[in-house]
Design a protein around this motif. Sequence first.
Motif, PDB file in Angstrom:
ATOM      1  N   PRO A 124       1.056  -1.022   0.201  1.00  8.99           N
ATOM      2  CA  PRO A 124       0.230   0.020   0.455  1.00  8.99           C
ATOM      3  C   PRO A 124       0.362   1.170   0.088  1.00  8.99           C
ATOM      4  O   PRO A 124       0.399   2.158  -0.639  1.00  8.99           O
ATOM      5  N   ALA A 125       2.344   1.125   0.350  1.00 11.05           N
ATOM      6  CA  ALA A 125       3.085   2.161   0.701  1.00 11.05           C
ATOM      7  C   ALA A 125       2.720   2.918  -0.917  1.00 11.05           C
ATOM      8  O   ALA A 125       3.425   4.157  -0.733  1.00 11.05           O
ATOM      9  N   HIS A 126       3.265   2.310  -2.211  1.00 12.02           N
ATOM     10  CA  HIS A 126       3.310   1.949  -2.935  1.00 12.02           C
ATOM     11  C   HIS A 126       2.242   2.432  -3.639  1.00 12.02           C
ATOM     12  O   HIS A 126       1.790   3.335  -5.007  1.00 12.02           O
ATOM     13  N   ASN A 127       1.372   1.773  -4.018  1.00 11.95           N
ATOM     14  CA  ASN A 127      -0.390   2.735  -4.675  1.00 11.95           C
ATOM     15  C   ASN A 127      -1.149   2.601  -2.780  1.00 11.95           C
ATOM     16  O   ASN A 127      -1.676   1.503  -2.891  1.00 11.95           O
ATOM     17  N   SER A 128      -1.744   3.614  -3.344  1.00 10.99           N
ATOM     18  CA  SER A 128      -2.900   4.249  -1.823  1.00 10.99           C
ATOM     19  C   SER A 128      -4.082   3.160  -2.140  1.00 10.99           C
ATOM     20  O   SER A 128      -5.045   2.881  -1.578  1.00 10.99           O
ATOM     21  N   ILE A 186      -3.778  -5.197 -14.323  1.00  7.01           N
ATOM     22  CA  ILE A 186      -2.024  -5.699 -13.992  1.00  7.01           C
ATOM     23  C   ILE A 186      -1.669  -5.557 -15.220  1.00  7.01           C
ATOM     24  O   ILE A 186      -1.384  -6.691 -16.113  1.00  7.01           O
ATOM     25  N   ASP A 187       0.292  -5.187 -14.046  1.00  8.93           N
ATOM     26  CA  ASP A 187       1.443  -5.472 -15.351  1.00  8.93           C
ATOM     27  C   ASP A 187       2.244  -5.882 -14.713  1.00  8.93           C
ATOM     28  O   ASP A 187       2.499  -5.401 -13.484  1.00  8.93           O
ATOM     29  N   ALA A 188       2.713  -7.499 -14.936  1.00  6.21           N
ATOM     30  CA  ALA A 188       3.460  -8.585 -14.404  1.00  6.21           C
ATOM     31  C   ALA A 188       4.485  -8.567 -14.286  1.00  6.21           C
ATOM     32  O   ALA A 188       5.105  -7.985 -16.107  1.00  6.21           O
ATOM     33  N   LYS A 189       5.734  -8.731 -14.026  1.00  6.49           N
ATOM     34  CA  LYS A 189       7.032  -8.511 -14.389  1.00  6.49           C
ATOM     35  C   LYS A 189       7.646  -9.771 -14.213  1.00  6.49           C
ATOM     36  O   LYS A 189       7.692  -9.908 -12.617  1.00  6.49           O
ATOM     37  N   LYS A 202      12.760  -2.664  -2.618  1.00 12.25           N
ATOM     38  CA  LYS A 202      13.230  -0.842  -3.013  1.00 12.25           C
ATOM     39  C   LYS A 202      11.037  -0.518  -2.859  1.00 12.25           C
ATOM     40  O   LYS A 202      11.191   0.325  -3.116  1.00 12.25           O
ATOM     41  N   LYS A 203      10.712  -1.799  -2.679  1.00 11.41           N
ATOM     42  CA  LYS A 203       8.886  -1.207  -2.411  1.00 11.41           C
ATOM     43  C   LYS A 203       8.260  -0.728  -3.796  1.00 11.41           C
ATOM     44  O   LYS A 203       7.656   0.802  -3.631  1.00 11.41           O
ATOM     45  N   GLU A 204       9.397  -1.298  -5.066  1.00 13.37           N
ATOM     46  CA  GLU A 204       8.220  -0.474  -6.692  1.00 13.37           C
ATOM     47  C   GLU A 204       7.704  -1.067  -7.374  1.00 13.37           C
ATOM     48  O   GLU A 204       7.253  -0.250  -8.451  1.00 13.37           O
ATOM     49  N   ASN A 205       7.224  -1.722  -6.394  1.00 16.28           N
ATOM     50  CA  ASN A 205       6.186  -2.218  -7.096  1.00 16.28           C
ATOM     51  C   ASN A 205       4.497  -3.049  -6.229  1.00 16.28           C
ATOM     52  O   ASN A 205       4.821  -2.362  -4.460  1.00 16.28           O
TER      53      ASN A 205
END
Lengths: 312, 546
Positions: free
Chosen positions: B303-307, B420-423, B436-439
């Motif tokens: 949630p820190a990356h996407n509210s 969903i953009d999955a990597k 890094k919490k970038e997703n």
Amino acid sequence: MVKYTIKKILISVLSLILIIFILFMLMELMPGSPFNDEKLSEEQKQVLYEAYGLDKPVIYRFGVYMINMLHGDFGDSYSISVNTPVASLISTRLPVSMQVGGAAMLIGSIAGLALGFLAAFNRGKAMDVICMIISILGVSVPSYIFAILLNYYVGFRWKALPLLYDFRIPVRTSIMPVIALSIGVMGVVMKFTRDEATMVLKSDYVLFARSQGISEKEILFGYVLRNSMIPVITVMAMLLVSLLTGSLVTERIFSIPGIGALLTTAITANDYNVVIALSFVYAVIYVAARLVLDLVYGLIDPRIRVSGGAGK
Amino acid sequence: MSRYVSKRYIALLTVALIVFCATACSGANESADIDAEKELNIGFANLPITMDAQMAFDSASTDYLRPMISTLFKDVNGEIKEDLAAGYEASEDGLIYTIKLRDDIKYSDGTPITAEDFVYALQRIADPLSGSSAIFVFHDICEVKNIQAVNEGQLPLSELGVSAPDDRTLVIELERPCPYFISTLATSCSAPCSRSFVEKCGSLYATKAEYILGSGPFYIDRYEPFDTQVHYSKNPYYYDSEAVKLSGISIRYVQSGQQAMMCYESGALDVINLSGSIQELAEDDENVTENASGSIFYMGTVPAHNSALKNKNIRRALIKSINRESIVRNITKRGTAPLERFIPENFSLDTNGNDYVKEPGEYSDVCAYDKEKALEYWQQGLDEINAKTLELSLICRPNDETVIEMIINEWENNLPGLSIDAKVIPAKQYWDDLDKKENDLYVAGWGADYSDPNTFLSLFISTSKYDYADLKSEKYDKLLDDAVIETDPTRRFEMLHEAEDLLMEESLYFPIYAKGNAWLISGGVKDVVFDFNGSTLDPTWVSKNR
């Protein structure tokens, strides 16, 4: 000849130093670390980095590595076989690959030479076509396909040979991998031999020999064999290098404890010391083979060493 | 070439090849010492990274070590029993364990095993110069007194909280109580280690069979690093050698599943691990032994990356749109089970033998697959965040790709407006990327280190680096802390249960499936024992009749 030899040796040594340097730098660029265990804390990882000297700058490590390497010390494995000296890891695995690869080379070469000459002497006939089909199959079908087929039919269905390599019965358990690997060698050698022998057979001196009533046997051994061997030996030397350094998939199929699997496992585990040492071994074998060939060419054909020496 | 030369040529070549094959196939001089019929032949898909018990913490090394080591206690199908220990006492505060050793214990060279050997083993693990990964057991799972200071080089090894008042008595002091401490003494890293043998071998210790000392039912007589074949023979000095029925064990490294299956069917291997595509070949085989509780696989939110993920209804919609039954039936198959909570069934029993999981469907209202309910939550959630569509980024490792594709497919079909953009990230880079919490979403797995709910629940305490969703609940932390010192097993499980309730209620993490192991064991092989999560095979009592 001495000047030519020294020059070739110097070039080889410089190539090896350059290869090690590039390898070292490439290892630095690899993502991840050798201690890629999510259960280790950052502090514990730092302890490991310090224990293995990985916290030092890369140039410093390269210098230390080169000095140690000159004393035969390639360092220890970090992650795939913890604390095992890399030299001992390679020295136990390399002979297995060399035995299997060497046997495949021997059998493949003999069969390739024999069938190549057979095709050349029967050019345009049914025997030539059959030999060419065998050659094309050998060259174009990867050895692991033969390995899988042999394993399934000979090992599993007919139970004629053991499925896995076994150190207690190394010869019996090497038959299938050796055959699988030798088919490719046979195909390449057969093709080169046929082409070279065909050219020699068409040459004026062979026509002259025939017109003089010299027997076919003498033409084969006295003229064709000798004169068509030089390019064939060049190809065989390069094939030998690739076989001695292990065949990853064939080793995997038969569970052969060779060097191929060691390299790929080390790369995925970021085991820098093993990757660098193994790549260096590969490079040494390749550079040595090239050096020997260059020197042999120089001996056989003086034009090569004269142009190589005087030209620069 | 004349026809005569041609024929001679072919004949010579054929004869040479036939002679070679016939000689090699007969193997006249080679079969003398093969005793595969009486030995247990096991196929593993991984190689050990070390045979030094104190340095080993990976599952492959543990698998190869198990036949040749004994530990103070032994995990027999999840039940902790005495092995080299004759008994133990814990102090009232749970900080001091006094363990009595058996009298008749010896190494495979006949030298006696003493309490000092266990002191030395723990000191090797704590030694900062050893770089042992096994420090996780005695630092993170249970903290032995002074281990942190010793490992950081601030205190000498002699200050580590372990001592041997006499040859038969071992005393271990802990920094804080640990209800499952005895189970850590069943891990392979706590096997005894002879100081004199290690010093005699020097840097060669554990690098070849002659530099390895066994303490278990078998000793190793063939081992070279990265070899595909390891061989063990029966240890005549093992204290319970009469119970050992096998004369030897051969472990083969067989990387390919299909190859392992062929070896099993042809009788070359008696036991193989079932994984990947070969599972289908053994789908209805009655010789499959499986356990689906050793690891959990879950998805975490960030949630820190996407509210948008701070909205509970959005999270509930996602968690209820995961078809776990279908994932297990179609993708993960044998040795796995759908997981609608964080503690798998049959994973942890209290001292009275009661399973922690009393009602498997307890969290169905939160977790069970329900498209209609999910859609309801979804629309409510979108209204609350004032959005019509939502795009979420997700990362996973290559092994999880198929499962994730299935989940994404369900989500995008069931929840209109969601994309969903999955990597897929290489495994060795994965945890660095997570830090890094970038997703917005990620997939993770955790293998149990001991058979207590704490092994999974402690992942989500405030101080854990794995709490990427930032649960940060004081109540949750307190429940777990209190459970550590709670001596009543029933009350302790209640506290852990309460913590799990809180975790499920928040729905920041989505359990997907539990994974253990599936083994194919030949019909003639009896009395195979595994550890609590079914991953490590113990061959001590195995008999073979083929």
